[in-house]
Design a protein around this motif. Sequence first.
Motif, PDB file in Angstrom:
ATOM      1  N   THR A  82      39.599  27.119  45.888  1.00  0.00           N
ATOM      2  CA  THR A  82      40.434  26.104  46.010  1.00  0.00           C
ATOM      3  C   THR A  82      41.367  26.122  44.963  1.00  0.00           C
ATOM      4  N   VAL A  83      42.716  25.730  45.118  1.00  0.00           N
ATOM      5  CA  VAL A  83      43.628  25.262  44.092  1.00  0.00           C
ATOM      6  C   VAL A  83      44.032  23.980  44.267  1.00  0.00           C
ATOM      7  N   ASN A  84      44.459  23.324  43.086  1.00  0.00           N
ATOM      8  CA  ASN A  84      44.877  22.058  42.722  1.00  0.00           C
ATOM      9  C   ASN A  84      46.238  21.982  42.972  1.00  0.00           C
ATOM     10  N   VAL A  85      46.860  21.363  43.825  1.00  0.00           N
ATOM     11  CA  VAL A  85      48.497  21.234  44.156  1.00  0.00           C
ATOM     12  C   VAL A  85      48.859  19.875  44.249  1.00  0.00           C
ATOM     13  N   SER A  86      50.127  19.419  43.869  1.00  0.00           N
ATOM     14  CA  SER A  86      50.650  18.128  44.235  1.00  0.00           C
ATOM     15  C   SER A  86      51.156  18.279  45.511  1.00  0.00           C
ATOM     16  N   LEU A  87      51.646  17.131  46.109  1.00  0.00           N
ATOM     17  CA  LEU A  87      52.241  16.898  47.566  1.00  0.00           C
ATOM     18  C   LEU A  87      53.464  17.882  47.457  1.00  0.00           C
ATOM     19  N   SER A  88      54.381  17.775  46.277  1.00  0.00           N
ATOM     20  CA  SER A  88      55.747  18.490  46.352  1.00  0.00           C
ATOM     21  C   SER A  88      55.430  20.150  46.448  1.00  0.00           C
ATOM     22  N   GLU A  89      54.273  20.419  45.547  1.00  0.00           N
ATOM     23  CA  GLU A  89      54.189  21.947  45.635  1.00  0.00           C
ATOM     24  C   GLU A  89      53.602  22.432  47.082  1.00  0.00           C
ATOM     25  N   ALA A  90      52.645  21.623  47.459  1.00  0.00           N
ATOM     26  CA  ALA A  90      52.105  21.873  49.107  1.00  0.00           C
ATOM     27  C   ALA A  90      53.287  22.127  49.770  1.00  0.00           C
ATOM     28  N   ILE A  91      54.236  21.191  49.720  1.00  0.00           N
ATOM     29  CA  ILE A  91      55.304  21.259  50.828  1.00  0.00           C
ATOM     30  C   ILE A  91      56.172  22.450  50.452  1.00  0.00           C
ATOM     31  N   SER A  92      56.443  22.614  49.115  1.00  0.00           N
ATOM     32  CA  SER A  92      57.151  23.802  48.599  1.00  0.00           C
ATOM     33  C   SER A  92      56.585  25.211  49.309  1.00  0.00           C
ATOM     34  N   ARG A  93      55.348  25.134  48.984  1.00  0.00           N
ATOM     35  CA  ARG A  93      54.719  26.548  49.392  1.00  0.00           C
ATOM     36  C   ARG A  93      54.487  26.856  50.955  1.00  0.00           C
ATOM     37  N   ALA A  94      54.451  25.528  51.690  1.00  0.00           N
ATOM     38  CA  ALA A  94      54.440  25.585  53.199  1.00  0.00           C
ATOM     39  C   ALA A  94      55.854  26.198  53.590  1.00  0.00           C
ATOM     40  N   VAL A  95      56.814  25.618  53.153  1.00  0.00           N
ATOM     41  CA  VAL A  95      58.109  26.081  53.429  1.00  0.00           C
ATOM     42  C   VAL A  95      58.587  27.553  53.003  1.00  0.00           C
ATOM     43  N   ARG A  96      57.754  28.055  52.047  1.00  0.00           N
ATOM     44  CA  ARG A  96      58.081  29.235  51.429  1.00  0.00           C
ATOM     45  C   ARG A  96      57.357  30.235  52.366  1.00  0.00           C
ATOM     46  N   ILE A  97      56.195  30.006  52.929  1.00  0.00           N
ATOM     47  CA  ILE A  97      55.515  30.910  53.579  1.00  0.00           C
ATOM     48  C   ILE A  97      55.513  30.888  54.958  1.00  0.00           C
ATOM     49  N   SER A  98      56.247  29.811  55.709  1.00  0.00           N
ATOM     50  CA  SER A  98      56.262  29.402  57.073  1.00  0.00           C
ATOM     51  C   SER A  98      56.754  30.422  57.822  1.00  0.00           C
ATOM     52  N   PRO A  99      55.950  31.308  58.869  1.00  0.00           N
ATOM     53  CA  PRO A  99      56.730  32.056  59.752  1.00  0.00           C
ATOM     54  C   PRO A  99      57.645  31.460  60.700  1.00  0.00           C
ATOM     55  N   ASP A 100      57.381  29.974  61.180  1.00  0.00           N
ATOM     56  CA  ASP A 100      58.397  29.468  61.889  1.00  0.00           C
ATOM     57  C   ASP A 100      59.948  29.418  61.275  1.00  0.00           C
TER      58      ASP A 100
END
Length: 216
Positions: free
Chosen positions: A19-37
């Motif tokens: 696991t890795v600890n992330v804040s909400l902003s980090e989670a959103i940033s990573r999701a946007v960066r790797i999203s195939p959509d």
Amino acid sequence: WFLSLPILFLAPAVAAQDTVNVSLSEAISRAVRISPDIDIQRARVRFAEARRDQAARSRFLTDLKATSAHAVAPGLDNPNNTPTDRLYLDPDVRNDWGDLAPFSRIDVDLIQPLWTWGQLGRTIDAAEAGIGVEAGGVDAKELEVALRAARLYYSVVLLGAMDSLTDEAETAVARARREVERLLEEGSPDVGDADLFQVQITEQEVKRRIIEVREE
């Protein structure tokens, strides 16, 4: 808020960790960066740009054709010194196969219908507008992915809090059952079998809730 999320949600770069600890902003940033959509939508933008470029390049020389021919040609035996433009009329002119030379010819045809310029201009404008539409789609898709990531994030936060609460509730109900059983054994007039049954019903309800929360 900070949260431990499964590594599958983030990126394979830290796959050695569980696991890795992330804040909400980090989670959103990573999701946007790797999203195939989002990558798919960006590809649509690039496709629209290619169509615009194709339309722009079609404004001039809409039909260009080049033809080349290469061969070895014999010289001419012209005993009568017949002018070049009348060689075909002189029966004494013959091919001289002893005098060979390379022959090359290139024909280039350029066609540019002037009356199509207005139509081409409208085509370019439409292609340019298409880029704006697809680019707006990227922004919309990024917002959609960010919202989805935030909902998932807070869902895990909420379920984690509920898990803690159910543990506390289970402990409290078990303590209450033990206390009722103790009072019954001592013959206290303040409690009866109905109280014990009620505590047991509550205990089973709490266990059911715990299972539901952990399934979620």
